[in-house]
Scaffold this active site. Structure first.
Site, mmCIF file in Angstrom:
data_model
loop_
_atom_site.group_PDB
_atom_site.id
_atom_site.type_symbol
_atom_site.label_atom_id
_atom_site.label_comp_id
_atom_site.label_asym_id
_atom_site.label_seq_id
_atom_site.Cartn_x
_atom_site.Cartn_y
_atom_site.Cartn_z
ATOM 1 C CD GLU A 57 43.071 40.906 28.245
ATOM 2 O OE1 GLU A 57 42.633 39.858 28.764
ATOM 3 O OE2 GLU A 57 43.046 41.999 28.833
ATOM 4 C CD GLU A 102 39.826 44.855 28.583
ATOM 5 O OE1 GLU A 102 39.687 44.451 27.398
ATOM 6 O OE2 GLU A 102 39.791 44.106 29.573
#
Length: 846
Positions: free
Chosen positions: A439, A513
Site C-alpha cells: 500500500e 490482503e
C-alpha cells in the site's frame, strides 16, 4: 608379494580422504547471543528508565558497564512495559521508543590469527551503530534487515574485545508495534581469507523431472589474499536428514570448477549438479536437501558453506491460478506481523512453530511476512513444515505514511535492503513470491516500481515480483504492468475493473490482503449487525467487537464476501487474510488519540466521535482485533469459518455464540453454524429449529430468529445427505475449578524451548465457563520459569511477565521455559480463589 588394491577400494579411500577434508571446519559460525550488557534511555518521565540522559563515551573500552543488566539475545526491551495510556496505542501502549545500548566482552584466541572475523545480525531495531574496541565498525538503520559487518581490522587476538551496539528507535516511526533492541539472533563467523561471500550461494532447480533434476549453483568467492590464487570449487548434494560426517556419501556432486581469483578480488562460479529421482518439496511432503559448497586452494580446504534447498516448480497463470509441481494449488494464506504476542518481537523458534501448527490445523498453507523481511528461522520453519511464503520488503517507499518511516531511508538504503532480503532468502523453497511493498503511496509511479523489480530480478529471476495495491488507479495506470503478479488489498469492486482491462489479460492476480474482519474472542453483542464498523460498536465504554464475524472497516469485507468474489473469478491465485493472529498495536477501530492531531481534521473528528460514543477520554486497547486467532493463540469463532472453507474434506461443525445468556431469556439470540457440510439441522433442548442448506456463495448457516432458553444447542451437519459432523453448546454452571493442558509434555533444556499451557475456567461438569474472568495465579517448582502470561484480551494492561492474570472469557495462557542444562521435571500450578486448582507436569528432555 605386494597386495594390489581394487579400483573400488581405491575409490572408497579417496572418497573418505576427500570427505575428511570436506567435513573439516574452515568456517565457524557460533551463537553470539549470551552475556550481553544492556541499558536503555528514555525520557525522564518513563518509570522504567535508569537514567534520563544518554552520556557520551558508552562505546569506549574503558567504560564501566558492570552495573548494566546482563541478558541473552534475542531481546525486545519494550515488551516488559509497562503499558501506559500516555503512549500510542497504535504501537501497543508500550515504551519502544528510546535509545538502547548493548555491550559484550569476548576473546578471540591467538589460534584464530589469519582468520576473518564477522558479526552477523539478523535484526536490530533500529538505526544500529556498531563499535569494536572503541572504533566505529559500521551501521544499518532498517530494523528488519539482516546484515554483516567485518570486525577483522578491529579485533585484538588473545585479549579481551568489547563490542558496543547503539540502537535508536526515537528516529523510527511505525504503524504497528515494531519492538526494540537486538530482537533476533546474532552470530560470530570466522572464515579464512579465501571464502564464500555473505549469502553468496544461490541454488536454483532449472530442471525438475521425476527421473532427473538439475541444481544450478552460483557461488561467489571473495579473496583477501594479496596475490592471485588458483581456486577449486565443488558442490555436493546431501539429504537434509543425513548426518554429515566423514564417509557420508553425497546424493550427487558437481564436476569441480577452477579459476584464478586476483588478490583482493571476487569470482562467481557456476556449477550444475544432476540428481537422479529427486524428491520434490511440496506443501504436503516438503522434502529438503542440503547443498555443501567447498572451496580449495591446492590441497587446502579454505571454506565449506552449507545451505538448504528443495526441488520444486512454480507457475503463476493469468487464468488458471497457481501451480506447484504441476498441480493447481489455491493459496490459502494469512498475513502476520512479526511479534509473537506476549513474547514481543524477540524471535523464538518454538513460538513461531506453534503459530504455524495452529494455522495448519485451520487449513492455511501460506504466510505473507507483513510488511517486512522476517526472521530467517521463520523461513526455515516454513521450508520444513510446507508453507508457501510471500516475502515482503517495505511498507513505504518515497511517500511517507508516518513522518519517520522508511521514506527517510529510501533514497540511501532501498537497494541495499532489497538486495539483502533477496540474497538471504532466495534458497528457501517456501518463498514463492517477492513483494516490494505494501500500500505504498507511490502507486502513481510505475517507473519507481519497475526500478525495484529490476533490483529483485538481478538477484533472483525465478520468482514473481508483486506489491500489495490499495489505490484504484494502480490496476489500470501501468503500475500493474511493472509487476509479475498483481496484488489487490481489499476493495472487492476493483476485481471487475481489473479483469475487464485489456492490458491485464496476461497478468496473474491475487488478493494480497483480504477481509480484515474484526472480533474479540467470546464477545457477542445484540442486535447482530452486519457490515461497516461504524454501525457495529457496542458503545458504553466497551472496547470489544462482536464475534459474529460480520464487522469490518469501511475498506474491508467479511470472509463470505471475499470468497464470493473469488468464486466469481476462479483465476484468482488465492488470498492472504488480514491477519492470522492478533498483533500488538493497530487496534482498529479503537486506535489513536487526539494528541498531536490538528483540530477539525477528518482524522481528529473520527477519533473524537469514537471517544465520545464510548464516554471516555482514553482508549485502553493495545492490540489488534483482526486476528483469526487472538494474541494468546486461542481460536476465535472465525478460525472455524476458515477451516470449513479451507479444509472441505474435514468433517467439522461449529456453533456460535456460547449459550450462557441469563439476561436474554425469551429474547431473540441468533445462532450461526460454520461447517464443511452442505446442510445442517439445529436443535434447542432436543427440539428441531429446522434444517438449512448452503446456497450459491453461502459459507455459513444462520438461524437468526432463535429465542434464547438455557440448555443445549446441538447441530447435526450433513454432506450429500449423510451425517457429516456435530457440535454442541451447553449452558454451563458457575465456575468451580481450573483445568490445564500443555501443547507438549516435554521440553528441551536449551533454555530456548517453550511449552504453552492453556488454563480453562470450568464448571463442576468440566465445561468451560465462557464469560468467566477470574484472577488466576501461577507458580512453578523445579528448574524452570514462567516467562509470559496472556489471555487474548486486547484491552488488558497486566504485564506480560506477571504471574497473576485474569482469565478472559474462560481462558488464560502461561508460557514456560526450562533452565539451560536442567534435568528432571517442572511443575506448574494455577490457582484461583474459590476454584479447584490445577497442576501441569513437564519433563525435561536432556
Amino acid at each position: 608379494m605386494k597386495k594390489i588394491l581394487s579400483v573400488s577400494t581405491i575409490a572408497v579411500i579417496l572418497l573418505t580422504l576427500f570427505n575428511g577434508i570436506l567435513f573439516s571446519q574452515p568456517r565457524v559460525r557460533e551463537s553470539f547471543n549470551e552475556n550481553w550488557k544492556f541499558i536503555k534511555y528514555f525520557n525522564a518521565s518513563d518509570e522504567n528508565t535508569t537514567f534520563d540522559k544518554e552520556p557520551a563515551g558508552l562505546q569506549a573500552p574503558s567504560f564501566d558497564d558492570s552495573m548494566w543488566r546482563t541478558l541473552e539475545l534475542p531481546h525486545d526491551w519494550a515488551i516488559e512495559g509497562p503499558f501506559s495510556d500516555t503512549l500510542e496505542n497504535n504501537t501497543g501502549l508500550l515504551p519502544w521508543k528510546g535509545i538502547g545500548w548493548y555491550r559484550k566482552h569476548f576473546t578471540i584466541p591467538v589460534s584464530d590469527a589469519g582468520k576473518r572475523i564477522y558479526i552477523d545480525i539478523d535484526g536490530a531495531m533500529a538505526y544500529a551503530q556498531v563499535w569494536l574496541n572503541g572504533r566505529f565498525v559500521g551501521d544499518w538503520p532498517y530494523g528488519y534487515t539482516s546484515f554483516r559487518l567485518d570486525l577483522t581490522p578491529y579485533v585484538i587476538r588473545g585479549k579481551e574485545n568489547i563490542i558496543a551496539i547503539r540502537l535508536d528507535t526515537k528516529k523510527w516511526d511505525s504503524r504497528w508495534y515494531p519492538g526494540a533492541g537486538l530482537y533476533r539472533n546474532v552470530w560470530l563467523v570466522k572464515t579464512s581469507d579465501l571464502h564464500i561471500l555473505y549469502n553468496g550461494v544461490f541454488c536454483t532447480t532449472p530442471e525438475v523431472k521425476n527421473d532427473r533434476g538439475i541444481v544450478s549453483v552460483k557461488a561467489e568467492i571473495e579473496s583477501h589474499l594479496n596475490e592471485p590464487a588458483l581456486v577449486t570449487v565443488r558442490a555436493q548434494v546431501f539429504k537434509l536428514d543425513e548426518k554429515l560426517e566423514p564417509g557420508t556419501a553425497p546424493v550427487a556432486e558437481s564436476v569441480p570448477a577452477t579459476a584464478v581469483i586476483p588478490g583482493y578480488g571476487n569470482h562467481n562460479f557456476r556449477l550444475d549438479v544432476p540428481v537422479i529421482h529427486p524428491a520434490l518439496w511440496d506443501i504436503e511432503d516438503p522434502e529438503l536437501y542440503r547443498m555443501v559448497v567447498s572451496v580449495s586452494q591446492g590441497n587446502t580446504l579454505t571454506d565449506r558453506y552449507e545451505v538448504n534447498f528443495g526441488f520444486r516448480t512454480i507457475l503463476f497463470t493469468p487464468r488458471d491460478g497457481f501451480f506447484l509441481n504441476g498441480r493447481r494449488v489455491e493459496i490459502k494464506g494469512v498475513c502476520n506481523h512479526h511479534d509473537l504476542g506476549a513474547l514481543g518481537a524477540a524471535f523464538n523458534i518454538r513460538a513461531a512453530e506453534r503459530q504455524l501448527e495452529i494455522l495448519r490445523e485451520m487449513g492455511c498453507n501460506a504466510i505473507r511476512t507483513s510488511h517486512n523481511p522476517p526472521a530467517p528461522e521463520l523461513l526455515d520453519l516454513c521450508d520444513r513444515m510446507g508453507f508457501l511464503v510471500q516475502d515482503e520488503a517495505f511498507d513505504a517507499w518515497k511517500t511517507p505514511k508516518k513522518r519517520n518511516d522508511y521514506n527517510k531511508l529510501f533514497y540511501a538504503w532501498h537497494e541495499e535492503d532489497l538486495r539483502a532480503m533477496v540474497r538471504r532468502d532466495r534458497n528457501h523453497p517456501s518463498v514463492i513470491i517477492w513483494s516490494i511493498g505494501n500500500e505504498v503511496g507511490d502507486q502513481n509511479n510505475p517507473a519507481l516500481s519497475e526500478s525495484l523489480r529490476t533490483i529483485v530480478k538481478s538477484e533472483d529471476n525465478t520468482r514473481p515480483v508483486t506489491a500489495g495495491c490499495d489505490r484504484d488507479e494502480s490496476g489500470t495506470n501501468g503500475f500493474q504492468l511493472t509487476l509479475d503478479l498483481f496484488g489487490i488489498n481489499y476493495r472487492l469492486y476493483r476485481y471487475d475493473a481489473f479483469f475487464v482491462h485489456k492490458e491485464n489479460i496476461n497478468l496473474p492476480f491475487h488478493s494480497s490482503e483480504s477481509a480484515s474482519t474484526v472480533s474479540s474472542r467470546g464477545e457477542y453483542f445484540f442486535p447482530v449487525v452486519e457490515g461497516n464498523l461504524d454501525n457495529n460498536l457496542p458503545g458504553k465504554g466497551i472496547f470489544h467487537i462482536s464475534s459474529y464475524d460480520l464487522a469490518y472497516p469501511a475498506w474491508a469485507s467479511s470472509p463470505d464476501q471475499q470468497w464470493a468474489m473469488q468464486d466469481k473469478y476462479p483465476a484468482v491465485v488465492g488470498e492472504f487474510v488480514w491477519t492470522g493472529f492478533d498483533y500488538l498495536g493497530e487496534p482498529t477501530p479503537y486506535y489513536g488519540d487526539l494528541t498531536g492531531l490538528t483540530p477539525n481534521t477528518r482524522r481528529y473528528e473520527q477519533i473524537l466521535k469514537m471517544l465520545e460514543s464510548q464516554g471516555v477520554k482514553e482508549v485502553p486497547s493495545r492490540s489488534s482485533y483482526f486476528g483469526i486467532l487472538d494474541l494468546a493463540g486461542f481460536k476465535k469463532d472465525r478460525f472455524y469459518l476458515y477451516q470449513s472453507k479451507w479444509r472441505p474434506e474435514l468433517p467439522m461443525a461449529h456453533i456460535l455464540p456460547h449459550w450462557n445468556w441469563p439476561e436474554r431469556k425469551g429474547q431473540v439470540t441468533p445462532v450461526h453454524v460454520y461447517t464443511s457440510g452442505d446442510e445442517a439441522e439445529l436443535f434447542l433442548n432436543g427440539k428441531s429449529l429446522g434444517k438449512k442448506s448452503k446456497g450459491v456463495s453461502q459459507y455459513r448457516l444462520r438461524w437468526d430468529d432463535v429465542v434464547y432458553q438455557p440448555g443445549e444447542l446441538k447441530v447435526v451437519a450433513y454432506r450429500n445427505g449423510k451425517v457429516w459432523a456435530e457440535d454442541i453448546k451447553k449452558t454451563t454452571g458457575k465456575a468451580a475449578g481450573l483445568s490445564a493442558s500443555a501443547d507438549r509434555n516435554e521440553i528441551n533444556s536449551d533454555g530456548k524451548d517453550l511449552v504453552f499451557i492453556t488454563v480453562r475456567v470450568e464448571d463442576k461438569n468440566g465445561l468451560t465457563v465462557p464469560r468467566s474472568n477470574n484472577q488466576l495465579n501461577f507458580s512453578i517448582e523445579g528448574p524452570g520459569k514462567i516467562i509470559a502470561t496472556d489471555n487474548g484480551d486486547p484491552t488488558n494492561h497486566e504485564s506480560f511477565q506477571a504471574k497473576s492474570r485474569k482469565a478472559f472469557n474462560g481462558l488464560c495462557l502461561a508460557v514456560v521455559a526450562a533452565e539451560k542444562g536442567a534435568k528432571g521435571k517442572i511443575t506448574v500450578k494455577c490457582e484461583s480463589k474459590g476454584l479447584k486448582s490445577t497442576v501441569t507436569e513437564i519433563s525435561i528432555d536432556e
